[in-house]
Write a protein that holds these residues in place. Structure first.
Motif, PDB file in Angstrom:
ATOM      1  N   ALA A  20      32.538 -32.498   1.679  1.00 20.07           N
ATOM      2  CA  ALA A  20      31.781 -32.134   2.876  1.00 20.07           C
ATOM      3  C   ALA A  20      30.301 -31.965   2.555  1.00 20.07           C
ATOM      4  O   ALA A  20      29.924 -31.528   1.465  1.00 20.07           O
ATOM      5  CB  ALA A  20      32.329 -30.846   3.472  1.00 20.07           C
ATOM      6  N   LEU A  21      29.459 -32.306   3.521  1.00 24.67           N
ATOM      7  CA  LEU A  21      28.031 -32.040   3.421  1.00 24.67           C
ATOM      8  C   LEU A  21      27.759 -30.606   3.874  1.00 24.67           C
ATOM      9  O   LEU A  21      28.610 -29.966   4.501  1.00 24.67           O
ATOM     10  CB  LEU A  21      27.258 -33.046   4.266  1.00 24.67           C
ATOM     11  CG  LEU A  21      27.380 -34.509   3.796  1.00 24.67           C
ATOM     12  CD1 LEU A  21      26.594 -35.438   4.720  1.00 24.67           C
ATOM     13  CD2 LEU A  21      26.918 -34.678   2.357  1.00 24.67           C
ATOM     14  N   PRO A  22      26.582 -30.059   3.562  1.00 26.05           N
ATOM     15  CA  PRO A  22      26.355 -28.619   3.732  1.00 26.05           C
ATOM     16  C   PRO A  22      26.604 -28.064   5.134  1.00 26.05           C
ATOM     17  O   PRO A  22      27.028 -26.910   5.265  1.00 26.05           O
ATOM     18  CB  PRO A  22      24.881 -28.461   3.335  1.00 26.05           C
ATOM     19  CG  PRO A  22      24.639 -29.554   2.352  1.00 26.05           C
ATOM     20  CD  PRO A  22      25.453 -30.712   2.844  1.00 26.05           C
ATOM     21  N   ALA A  23      26.344 -28.828   6.178  1.00 26.82           N
ATOM     22  CA  ALA A  23      26.462 -28.281   7.526  1.00 26.82           C
ATOM     23  C   ALA A  23      27.900 -28.025   7.939  1.00 26.82           C
ATOM     24  O   ALA A  23      28.152 -27.238   8.866  1.00 26.82           O
ATOM     25  CB  ALA A  23      25.798 -29.216   8.531  1.00 26.82           C
ATOM     26  N   HIS A  24      28.856 -28.665   7.259  1.00 21.22           N
ATOM     27  CA  HIS A  24      30.262 -28.524   7.648  1.00 21.22           C
ATOM     28  C   HIS A  24      31.154 -28.310   6.429  1.00 21.22           C
ATOM     29  O   HIS A  24      32.248 -28.851   6.341  1.00 21.22           O
ATOM     30  CB  HIS A  24      30.728 -29.760   8.427  1.00 21.22           C
ATOM     31  CG  HIS A  24      29.961 -30.001   9.693  1.00 21.22           C
ATOM     32  ND1 HIS A  24      28.947 -30.912   9.780  1.00 21.22           N
ATOM     33  CD2 HIS A  24      30.064 -29.415  10.904  1.00 21.22           C
ATOM     34  CE1 HIS A  24      28.454 -30.897  11.010  1.00 21.22           C
ATOM     35  NE2 HIS A  24      29.113 -30.007  11.706  1.00 21.22           N
ATOM     36  N   ASP A  25      30.682 -27.510   5.494  1.00 22.33           N
ATOM     37  CA  ASP A  25      31.438 -27.284   4.263  1.00 22.33           C
ATOM     38  C   ASP A  25      32.268 -26.003   4.355  1.00 22.33           C
ATOM     39  O   ASP A  25      32.382 -25.387   5.415  1.00 22.33           O
ATOM     40  CB  ASP A  25      30.495 -27.251   3.051  1.00 22.33           C
ATOM     41  CG  ASP A  25      29.434 -26.147   3.164  1.00 22.33           C
ATOM     42  OD1 ASP A  25      29.552 -25.279   4.064  1.00 22.33           O
ATOM     43  OD2 ASP A  25      28.493 -26.159   2.356  1.00 22.33           O
ATOM     44  N   ARG A  26      32.846 -25.594   3.219  1.00 21.23           N
ATOM     45  CA  ARG A  26      33.706 -24.412   3.230  1.00 21.23           C
ATOM     46  C   ARG A  26      32.915 -23.134   3.497  1.00 21.23           C
ATOM     47  O   ARG A  26      33.463 -22.146   3.991  1.00 21.23           O
ATOM     48  CB  ARG A  26      34.471 -24.302   1.912  1.00 21.23           C
ATOM     49  CG  ARG A  26      33.627 -24.005   0.689  1.00 21.23           C
ATOM     50  CD  ARG A  26      34.483 -24.043  -0.575  1.00 21.23           C
ATOM     51  NE  ARG A  26      33.776 -23.610  -1.771  1.00 21.23           N
ATOM     52  CZ  ARG A  26      32.987 -24.390  -2.505  1.00 21.23           C
ATOM     53  NH1 ARG A  26      32.812 -25.659  -2.145  1.00 21.23           N
ATOM     54  NH2 ARG A  26      32.383 -23.928  -3.576  1.00 21.23           N
ATOM     55  N   PHE A  27      31.616 -23.135   3.187  1.00 20.90           N
ATOM     56  CA  PHE A  27      30.794 -21.967   3.470  1.00 20.90           C
ATOM     57  C   PHE A  27      30.576 -21.815   4.981  1.00 20.90           C
ATOM     58  O   PHE A  27      30.554 -20.698   5.504  1.00 20.90           O
ATOM     59  CB  PHE A  27      29.459 -22.065   2.734  1.00 20.90           C
ATOM     60  CG  PHE A  27      29.624 -22.166   1.248  1.00 20.90           C
ATOM     61  CD1 PHE A  27      30.015 -21.065   0.501  1.00 20.90           C
ATOM     62  CD2 PHE A  27      29.411 -23.370   0.586  1.00 20.90           C
ATOM     63  CE1 PHE A  27      30.182 -21.156  -0.874  1.00 20.90           C
ATOM     64  CE2 PHE A  27      29.576 -23.471  -0.780  1.00 20.90           C
ATOM     65  CZ  PHE A  27      29.964 -22.364  -1.525  1.00 20.90           C
ATOM     66  N   HIS A  28      30.420 -22.953   5.661  1.00 17.88           N
ATOM     67  CA  HIS A  28      30.372 -22.924   7.134  1.00 17.88           C
ATOM     68  C   HIS A  28      31.690 -22.380   7.677  1.00 17.88           C
ATOM     69  O   HIS A  28      31.697 -21.533   8.586  1.00 17.88           O
ATOM     70  CB  HIS A  28      30.112 -24.331   7.670  1.00 17.88           C
ATOM     71  CG  HIS A  28      30.411 -24.497   9.127  1.00 17.88           C
ATOM     72  ND1 HIS A  28      29.715 -23.832  10.123  1.00 17.88           N
ATOM     73  CD2 HIS A  28      31.362 -25.246   9.766  1.00 17.88           C
ATOM     74  CE1 HIS A  28      30.209 -24.180  11.304  1.00 17.88           C
ATOM     75  NE2 HIS A  28      31.204 -25.021  11.118  1.00 17.88           N
ATOM     76  N   ALA A  29      32.807 -22.848   7.147  1.00 16.68           N
ATOM     77  CA  ALA A  29      34.107 -22.357   7.599  1.00 16.68           C
ATOM     78  C   ALA A  29      34.228 -20.853   7.385  1.00 16.68           C
ATOM     79  O   ALA A  29      34.761 -20.136   8.252  1.00 16.68           O
ATOM     80  CB  ALA A  29      35.226 -23.094   6.858  1.00 16.68           C
ATOM     81  N   LYS A  30      33.731 -20.361   6.249  1.00 12.17           N
ATOM     82  CA  LYS A  30      33.771 -18.912   5.966  1.00 12.17           C
ATOM     83  C   LYS A  30      32.918 -18.141   6.967  1.00 12.17           C
ATOM     84  O   LYS A  30      33.325 -17.081   7.462  1.00 12.17           O
ATOM     85  CB  LYS A  30      33.272 -18.662   4.539  1.00 12.17           C
ATOM     86  CG  LYS A  30      33.095 -17.181   4.150  1.00 12.17           C
ATOM     87  CD  LYS A  30      34.406 -16.432   4.146  1.00 12.17           C
ATOM     88  CE  LYS A  30      34.341 -15.134   3.335  1.00 12.17           C
ATOM     89  NZ  LYS A  30      33.277 -14.207   3.788  1.00 12.17           N
ATOM     90  N   ARG A  31      31.726 -18.649   7.280  1.00 14.27           N
ATOM     91  CA  ARG A  31      30.877 -17.963   8.254  1.00 14.27           C
ATOM     92  C   ARG A  31      31.543 -17.938   9.628  1.00 14.27           C
ATOM     93  O   ARG A  31      31.512 -16.917  10.326  1.00 14.27           O
ATOM     94  CB  ARG A  31      29.503 -18.630   8.339  1.00 14.27           C
ATOM     95  CG  ARG A  31      28.650 -18.472   7.096  1.00 14.27           C
ATOM     96  CD  ARG A  31      27.212 -18.882   7.341  1.00 14.27           C
ATOM     97  NE  ARG A  31      27.074 -20.268   7.786  1.00 14.27           N
ATOM     98  CZ  ARG A  31      26.963 -21.315   6.965  1.00 14.27           C
ATOM     99  NH1 ARG A  31      27.026 -21.138   5.652  1.00 14.27           N
ATOM    100  NH2 ARG A  31      26.807 -22.532   7.448  1.00 14.27           N
ATOM    101  N   VAL A  32      32.129 -19.052  10.023  1.00 16.53           N
ATOM    102  CA  VAL A  32      32.820 -19.114  11.315  1.00 16.53           C
ATOM    103  C   VAL A  32      33.992 -18.144  11.327  1.00 16.53           C
ATOM    104  O   VAL A  32      34.228 -17.451  12.327  1.00 16.53           O
ATOM    105  CB  VAL A  32      33.284 -20.552  11.614  1.00 16.53           C
ATOM    106  CG1 VAL A  32      34.200 -20.586  12.835  1.00 16.53           C
ATOM    107  CG2 VAL A  32      32.081 -21.462  11.832  1.00 16.53           C
ATOM    108  N   ARG A  33      34.721 -18.078  10.228  1.00 18.40           N
ATOM    109  CA  ARG A  33      35.841 -17.137  10.151  1.00 18.40           C
ATOM    110  C   ARG A  33      35.342 -15.699  10.308  1.00 18.40           C
ATOM    111  O   ARG A  33      35.900 -14.914  11.092  1.00 18.40           O
ATOM    112  CB  ARG A  33      36.563 -17.319   8.816  1.00 18.40           C
ATOM    113  CG  ARG A  33      37.824 -16.462   8.680  1.00 18.40           C
ATOM    114  CD  ARG A  33      37.520 -15.159   7.988  1.00 18.40           C
ATOM    115  NE  ARG A  33      38.682 -14.278   7.958  1.00 18.40           N
ATOM    116  CZ  ARG A  33      38.627 -12.983   7.716  1.00 18.40           C
ATOM    117  NH1 ARG A  33      37.460 -12.387   7.502  1.00 18.40           N
ATOM    118  NH2 ARG A  33      39.723 -12.264   7.699  1.00 18.40           N
ATOM    119  N   ASP A  34      34.289 -15.343   9.595  1.00 16.00           N
ATOM    120  CA  ASP A  34      33.789 -13.968   9.641  1.00 16.00           C
ATOM    121  C   ASP A  34      33.255 -13.607  11.027  1.00 16.00           C
ATOM    122  O   ASP A  34      33.519 -12.518  11.547  1.00 16.00           O
ATOM    123  CB  ASP A  34      32.686 -13.770   8.597  1.00 16.00           C
ATOM    124  CG  ASP A  34      33.227 -13.809   7.170  1.00 16.00           C
ATOM    125  OD1 ASP A  34      34.461 -13.773   6.994  1.00 16.00           O
ATOM    126  OD2 ASP A  34      32.401 -13.888   6.237  1.00 16.00           O
TER     127      ASP A  34
END
Length: 221
Positions: A20-34
């Protein structure tokens, strides 16, 4: 099922985000989850936080495939893929169905179905809020970069072309970031989502004022 649903979905999702590229990576998923859990805590009504958390981790697992042109709709693909993976882990069918609906309806594109459950609305809002505020500005700039320079496309000019004493670009300028953020704010479903969106939009307005103040220098080059 021997593992809690949220952590299970997190574990299942990570391999899909490797490309994944930065805008839709696992860190984005973590922010959305939080953020989705934060909104759930502020929301009236009963929320299945396990379903919501799992959907947040899984919502963009199809993005890398969609970017490569292997699939057309990452939400629809994610729903089918996640359903199969969760069924293999003996997750109850009603929860798989609830997660699948969240995944199919999380996108702002007009072809996506409307979120019909509170969990789906919270996921939608949390995902859109990750495009607003300080982090949202950085993420939107990443998305512009991802979409620039594709075959037949042009690179975006992240400036205020109306203020430049030169031939304007016919590509997107910084106003695109404002338009994308406002479009997402206008689409939010839940009261806590709209409240958080207003606070983040206030910061963005300040940013654009500062951005305009930094444009140009006196005199001619």
């Amino acid at each position: 099922m021997t593992q809690e649903l949220g952590p299970l979905a997190r574990e299942l999702s990570f391999p899909y985000y490797e490309d994944a590229l930065p805008a839709h990576d696992r860190f984005h998923a973590k922010r959305v989850r939080d953020v989705s859990i934060r909104l759930a805590n502020e929301c009236e009504g009963t929320v299945d936080r396990d379903v919501l958390s799992a959907a947040a981790w899984l919502h963009d697992i199809g993005r890398p495939r969609e970017r490569r042109g292997e699939i057309e709709d990452h939400g629809e693909w994610a729903a089918a893929e996640a359903s199969a993976r969760l069924a293999a882990e003996s997750v109850p069918s009603d929860r798989i169905e609830a997660i699948g609906h969240c995944l199919r309806s999380h996108s702002i594109r007009t072809s996506s179905p409307e979120p019909a459950t509170l969990e789906a609305k919270l996921l939608f809002d949390a995902d859109k809020l990750d495009a607003v505020g300080a982090r949202g500005l950085v993420r939107l700039a990443c998305i512009v970069g991802e979409r620039s320079g594709r075959t037949g496309g042009k690179y975006a000019v992240i400036d205020d072309t109306s203020a430049l004493e030169m031939e304007p670009s016919d590509g997107p300028d910084v106003s695109l970031l404002r338009e994308w953020a406002k479009e997402r704010l206008d689409a939010l479903y839940t009261p806590p989502g709209r409240q958080l969106g207003t606070a983040r939009w206030d910061f963005m307005e300040e940013f654009f004022v500062q951005f305009s103040a930094e444009l140009g220098v006196e005199g001619n080059a």
